[in-house]
Enzyme design. Structure first.
Site, PDB file in Angstrom:
ATOM      1  N   SER A  94       4.056  -3.728  -5.434  1.00 56.19           N
ATOM      2  CA  SER A  94       3.305  -2.630  -4.824  1.00 56.19           C
ATOM      3  C   SER A  94       4.077  -2.115  -3.620  1.00 56.19           C
ATOM      4  CB  SER A  94       1.923  -3.129  -4.377  1.00 56.19           C
ATOM      5  OG  SER A  94       1.260  -2.166  -3.589  1.00 56.19           O
ATOM      6  N   TYR A 121      -2.991  -9.742   0.021  1.00 55.08           N
ATOM      7  CA  TYR A 121      -2.446  -8.974  -1.102  1.00 55.08           C
ATOM      8  C   TYR A 121      -1.040  -8.480  -0.762  1.00 55.08           C
ATOM      9  CZ  TYR A 121      -2.072  -5.172  -4.551  1.00 55.08           C
ATOM     10  OH  TYR A 121      -1.654  -4.327  -5.557  1.00 55.08           O
TER      11      TYR A 121
END
Length: 240
Positions: free
Chosen positions: A137, A151
């Site tokens: 990401s 995350y």
């Protein structure tokens, strides 16, 4: 050719399975909680006349991962492409973030891909061919949010894992990472509309990606035989 896509019952993973199946690949559909969606996907790709397999696995449990790997090899004999897509995000305020949140997120998003990549990578290396693509990401690079610090850390770790796996399995196995920005996935379906508008304004294309667009990037990297050890942003031109 056989592709295993983790977390493939919804979102990016679902579209990735559909893309590979449309290109003639046999596919392994992995899920943990979404059996109904996984089975409906298997039904949906019947039109492509490829072999398919649906399997449940908790990516936070090493023995589950080993069992999944064995079942896939028993069924197909090999894995040519691995897409480490399964992931979780437990967004809370910084003050409410717990060690349990952090450990579970790392287990699914980073340790699970390590365990599976080593199993699959060793097999690919023996066969002298194979491709591993990690779905990281932009959060693992420079798009940070304190609410998502676990995350973000897991996705940064996945980038590091990509570099190390590429080195470990050279010259036979290519390992790359794709780093999407905002994508219209179930994970993001409950975003506040005002927040979403602000985030879209930071993107040169002025919109979030569709899962299909990320799936296309994953497939293109798979068939691009000289792309290796690369971290590729797919974010529409997002500006911090």
């Amino acid at each position: 050719m056989v592709v295993l896509v983790t977390g493939s019952s919804k979102g990016i993973g679902r579209e990735t399975i559909k893309k590979f199946a449309s290109e003639g690949y046999d596919v392994v559909i992995h899920y943990n909680n979404s059996e109904r969606e996984a089975l409906s996907l298997q039904k949906e790709i019947e039109e492509y006349n490829v072999k398919s397999m649906v399997i449940k696995c908790d990516m936070s449990i090493e023995e589950d991962i080993k069992y999944m790997f064995k079942k896939v090899i028993d069924n197909f004999g090999t894995i040519d492409v691995l897409v480490n897509n399964a992931g979780v995000a437990i967004d809370t305020t910084f003050e409410d973030k717990t060690v349990e949140n952090f450990r579970y997120t790392l287990s699914v998003n980073l340790i699970g891909p390590f365990v599976l990549s080593r199993l699959v990578g060793d097999t690919m290396y023996k066969n002298k061919k194979g491709t591993i693509i990690n779905i990281s990401s932009t959060n693992g690079i420079d798009t940070t949010y304190p609410e998502s610090l676990d995350y973000d850390a897991s996705k940064a770790g996945l980038i590091s894992l990509t570099h190390n796996l590429a080195t470990q399995y050279a010259p036979y196995v290519r390992v790359n990472a794709i780093c999407p920005g905002w994508v219209n996935t179930p994970m993001n379906k409950d975003l506040d509309e005002d927040f979403k508008k602000v985030e879209e304004s930071k993107i040169l294309l002025n919109r979030f990606a569709e899962p299909k667009e990320i799936a296309e990037a994953i497939y293109n990297i798979t068939i691009s035989s000289y792309i290796n050890d690369s971290i590729i942003r797919v974010d529409g031109g997002e500006k911090a």
